[in-house]
Design a protein around this motif. Sequence first.
Motif, PDB file in Angstrom:
ATOM      1  N   GLY A  82       0.707  -1.138  -0.301  1.00 32.16           N
ATOM      2  CA  GLY A  82       0.015   0.045   0.149  1.00 32.16           C
ATOM      3  C   GLY A  82       0.746   1.127  -0.025  1.00 32.16           C
ATOM      4  N   LYS A  83       0.148   2.468  -0.394  1.00 33.84           N
ATOM      5  CA  LYS A  83       0.968   3.626  -0.352  1.00 33.84           C
ATOM      6  C   LYS A  83       1.418   4.036   0.679  1.00 33.84           C
ATOM      7  N   LYS A  84       0.528   4.001   1.825  1.00 36.61           N
ATOM      8  CA  LYS A  84       0.822   4.634   3.098  1.00 36.61           C
ATOM      9  C   LYS A  84       2.094   4.012   3.599  1.00 36.61           C
ATOM     10  N   ASN A  85       1.842   2.821   3.554  1.00 37.34           N
ATOM     11  CA  ASN A  85       3.145   1.832   4.530  1.00 37.34           C
ATOM     12  C   ASN A  85       4.336   2.333   3.565  1.00 37.34           C
ATOM     13  N   THR A  86       4.139   2.283   2.339  1.00 38.88           N
ATOM     14  CA  THR A  86       5.405   2.629   1.418  1.00 38.88           C
ATOM     15  C   THR A  86       6.031   3.635   1.855  1.00 38.88           C
ATOM     16  N   MET A  87       5.014   4.998   2.068  1.00 37.50           N
ATOM     17  CA  MET A  87       5.659   6.470   2.677  1.00 37.50           C
ATOM     18  C   MET A  87       5.991   6.184   3.972  1.00 37.50           C
ATOM     19  N   LEU A  88       5.403   5.521   4.627  1.00 37.57           N
ATOM     20  CA  LEU A  88       5.966   5.440   6.178  1.00 37.57           C
ATOM     21  C   LEU A  88       7.528   4.906   6.183  1.00 37.57           C
ATOM     22  N   ILE A  89       7.589   3.775   5.208  1.00 38.54           N
ATOM     23  CA  ILE A  89       9.009   3.377   5.253  1.00 38.54           C
ATOM     24  C   ILE A  89       9.866   4.408   4.550  1.00 38.54           C
ATOM     25  N   GLY A  90       9.767   5.183   3.710  1.00 43.16           N
ATOM     26  CA  GLY A  90      10.317   6.128   3.219  1.00 43.16           C
ATOM     27  C   GLY A  90      10.665   7.085   4.228  1.00 43.16           C
ATOM     28  N   ILE A  91       9.671   7.611   5.222  1.00 40.12           N
ATOM     29  CA  ILE A  91      10.244   8.942   6.474  1.00 40.12           C
ATOM     30  C   ILE A  91      11.302   7.964   7.285  1.00 40.12           C
ATOM     31  N   ILE A  92      11.027   6.692   7.407  1.00 45.02           N
ATOM     32  CA  ILE A  92      11.737   6.021   8.513  1.00 45.02           C
ATOM     33  C   ILE A  92      13.284   6.048   7.594  1.00 45.02           C
TER      34      ILE A  92
ATOM     35  N   THR B 220      27.564   9.088   3.349  1.00 42.36           N
ATOM     36  CA  THR B 220      26.561   7.891   3.712  1.00 42.36           C
ATOM     37  C   THR B 220      25.455   8.466   4.138  1.00 42.36           C
ATOM     38  N   GLY B 221      25.072   9.338   5.071  1.00 41.77           N
ATOM     39  CA  GLY B 221      23.986   9.638   5.499  1.00 41.77           C
ATOM     40  C   GLY B 221      23.175  10.259   4.027  1.00 41.77           C
ATOM     41  N   ILE B 222      23.788  10.984   3.454  1.00 37.73           N
ATOM     42  CA  ILE B 222      22.972  11.712   2.224  1.00 37.73           C
ATOM     43  C   ILE B 222      22.439  10.455   1.414  1.00 37.73           C
ATOM     44  N   PHE B 223      23.306   9.737   1.431  1.00 40.34           N
ATOM     45  CA  PHE B 223      23.046   8.349   0.374  1.00 40.34           C
ATOM     46  C   PHE B 223      21.649   7.630   0.705  1.00 40.34           C
ATOM     47  N   VAL B 224      21.550   7.290   2.081  1.00 45.41           N
ATOM     48  CA  VAL B 224      20.333   6.753   2.797  1.00 45.41           C
ATOM     49  C   VAL B 224      19.356   7.752   2.821  1.00 45.41           C
ATOM     50  N   ASN B 225      19.419   8.992   3.296  1.00 44.00           N
ATOM     51  CA  ASN B 225      18.359   9.611   3.367  1.00 44.00           C
ATOM     52  C   ASN B 225      17.522  10.080   2.143  1.00 44.00           C
ATOM     53  N   SER B 226      18.424  10.237   0.857  1.00 44.41           N
ATOM     54  CA  SER B 226      17.893  10.416  -0.275  1.00 44.41           C
ATOM     55  C   SER B 226      16.998   9.171  -0.855  1.00 44.41           C
ATOM     56  N   ILE B 227      17.211   7.959  -0.627  1.00 43.99           N
ATOM     57  CA  ILE B 227      16.408   6.973  -0.866  1.00 43.99           C
ATOM     58  C   ILE B 227      14.986   7.107  -0.051  1.00 43.99           C
ATOM     59  N   GLY B 228      14.949   7.442   1.117  1.00 47.98           N
ATOM     60  CA  GLY B 228      13.797   7.792   1.716  1.00 47.98           C
ATOM     61  C   GLY B 228      12.979   8.970   1.108  1.00 47.98           C
ATOM     62  N   ASN B 229      13.708   9.906   0.828  1.00 46.53           N
ATOM     63  CA  ASN B 229      13.029  10.917   0.158  1.00 46.53           C
ATOM     64  C   ASN B 229      12.217  10.882  -1.040  1.00 46.53           C
ATOM     65  N   GLY B 230      13.025   9.663  -1.881  1.00 51.82           N
ATOM     66  CA  GLY B 230      12.446   9.442  -3.041  1.00 51.82           C
ATOM     67  C   GLY B 230      11.137   8.643  -3.039  1.00 51.82           C
ATOM     68  N   PHE B 231      10.831   7.991  -1.890  1.00 49.32           N
ATOM     69  CA  PHE B 231       9.614   7.343  -1.484  1.00 49.32           C
ATOM     70  C   PHE B 231       8.670   8.259  -1.351  1.00 49.32           C
ATOM     71  N   ILE B 232       8.973   9.352  -0.438  1.00 45.40           N
ATOM     72  CA  ILE B 232       7.883  10.347   0.103  1.00 45.40           C
ATOM     73  C   ILE B 232       7.506  11.190  -0.812  1.00 45.40           C
ATOM     74  N   ILE B 233       8.373  11.787  -1.686  1.00 46.22           N
ATOM     75  CA  ILE B 233       7.956  12.783  -2.655  1.00 46.22           C
ATOM     76  C   ILE B 233       7.444  12.077  -3.634  1.00 46.22           C
ATOM     77  N   GLY B 234       7.884  10.930  -4.140  1.00 47.88           N
ATOM     78  CA  GLY B 234       7.197  10.132  -5.366  1.00 47.88           C
ATOM     79  C   GLY B 234       5.856   9.747  -5.176  1.00 47.88           C
ATOM     80  N   LEU B 235       5.455   9.883  -3.876  1.00 49.67           N
ATOM     81  CA  LEU B 235       4.073   9.333  -3.764  1.00 49.67           C
ATOM     82  C   LEU B 235       3.198  10.423  -3.672  1.00 49.67           C
ATOM     83  N   VAL B 236       3.700  11.732  -3.376  1.00 50.16           N
ATOM     84  CA  VAL B 236       2.826  12.787  -2.995  1.00 50.16           C
ATOM     85  C   VAL B 236       1.661  13.074  -4.166  1.00 50.16           C
ATOM     86  N   SER B 237       2.070  13.352  -5.224  1.00 52.80           N
ATOM     87  CA  SER B 237       1.106  13.474  -6.261  1.00 52.80           C
ATOM     88  C   SER B 237      -0.012  12.356  -6.703  1.00 52.80           C
ATOM     89  N   ILE B 238       0.498  10.933  -6.335  1.00 53.02           N
ATOM     90  CA  ILE B 238      -0.212   9.808  -6.545  1.00 53.02           C
ATOM     91  C   ILE B 238      -1.261   9.821  -5.373  1.00 53.02           C
TER      92      ILE B 238
END
Length: 441
Positions: free
Chosen positions: A292-302, A325-343
């Motif tokens: 689901g989208k909500k759980n996917t975004m929650l994973i992104g935030i974590i 390293t932090g930027i590398f990991v953080n950006s993966i999460g941000n991709g989940f978050i921002i990618g789901l916004v318009s959807i």
Amino acid sequence: MSKWRTSLTERISYGLSDAADNLVFQMMTTYLLFFYTDVFGLTASEVAILFVVARTADVFESLIIGIMIDHTKSRWGKSRPFFLWYAFPYVIFAILTFVTPTFFPHAGKLVWAYVTYLGLGFFYTAVNLPITSILPTMTDNEQETTLLGVIRQFFGSSVQIIVAVFTLPLVQLFGSGDQQKGFLGTIILFGIISLALILNTFFHVRERFTDKTISHQPLKSVWNMLKQNKPWIVISIVIFLYWLTTSIKNQTTVYYFKYVMRDENLVSIANGFTFTALLGVVAIYFVSAKIGKKNTMLIGIITGFIGQAIISFGAYTQNLPTIFTGIFVNSIGNGFIIGLVSIMIADTIRYGTSMGIQAEGVLASTDDFGVNLGLGLGGLITAESLSVAGYSSNHVQTASAISAINLNYALIPLVLYVVMFLILLGYNETKITEAIRENTN
């Protein structure tokens, strides 16, 4: 579920619309504060006030543009003509924002900054909001909507990375040491490309699934629907918090590496690690189908929180490998978050339609509303904290100024991820999905 599919050309053209806007938008969010203080010649306090005024205006502009979309009647549809009508003035004001009128006195330059930046904010909303509002009218297929949203964010994130990495090298190339000329040359290049991509979107996307029998309701009816549309309220707050986080961190990045690490060239290298946002964006299509989208975004935030925690440790210890390293990991999460916004906004629009109210313009305005409010408050926090801490451009900074830079770059975003997670827990995906399917059948 409908079997409607858009063509490959339409999918790519839709995705390129966000790439077009991000050529300018990323310049605004990452480098405009630095440009105003270290190149244009304004004080941090003046920029803080400017950002608050501009973003306050943009909050109202988002609603105005949304209402304009909902009440537009043209042979091209409701959202699509905005790409044609506002592309050119958007690019013109983007270029004017990075013009430095050296022949003006300080007060004149301040007025110039207000006029150009306020104008840019209005026209950005006019070409960006339709990207979100047109999505639920392009297809009524849930998987297709998700795919279009992923494609949009893939192109948008790709351009964000390109701008973040190559802006300062392009400034050096075009300016040969003169940052005023360099920033102007860079935004002219980005503006020309942006204009071509926005017009390409106009020519190749189509609106198909608009229920004309329930269009153009009174604002009172729309307002009543919004109050009952809890998923829309929740995702609106999440969008605001995400852009508040992004604004504070991105605008501080150049200050951190210039004044704490004492090497401005590291900015492009650090921003290069944000390419991993694309991994999060692409994964959305597959992960959301399973959990689901909500759980996917929650994973992104974590994931974003974990990455930001690593960044914070690296920032305070001034350890580059840890920061990267932090930027590398953080950006993966941000991709989940921002990618789901318009959807997810598209889902809230369809949820509103299930209540008998089709107002894609007003509901989509929450995206730009959250962006503008987040950027405005983020700009205020960053600029004003630097001003209070005694920041002085192009000088060795005091200990208090360094502390303010570290706080904005590391710790404040860390706290905001926690708040974001708690707010998203209130998003009832089951309820919204059932309502949409009942309305479709």
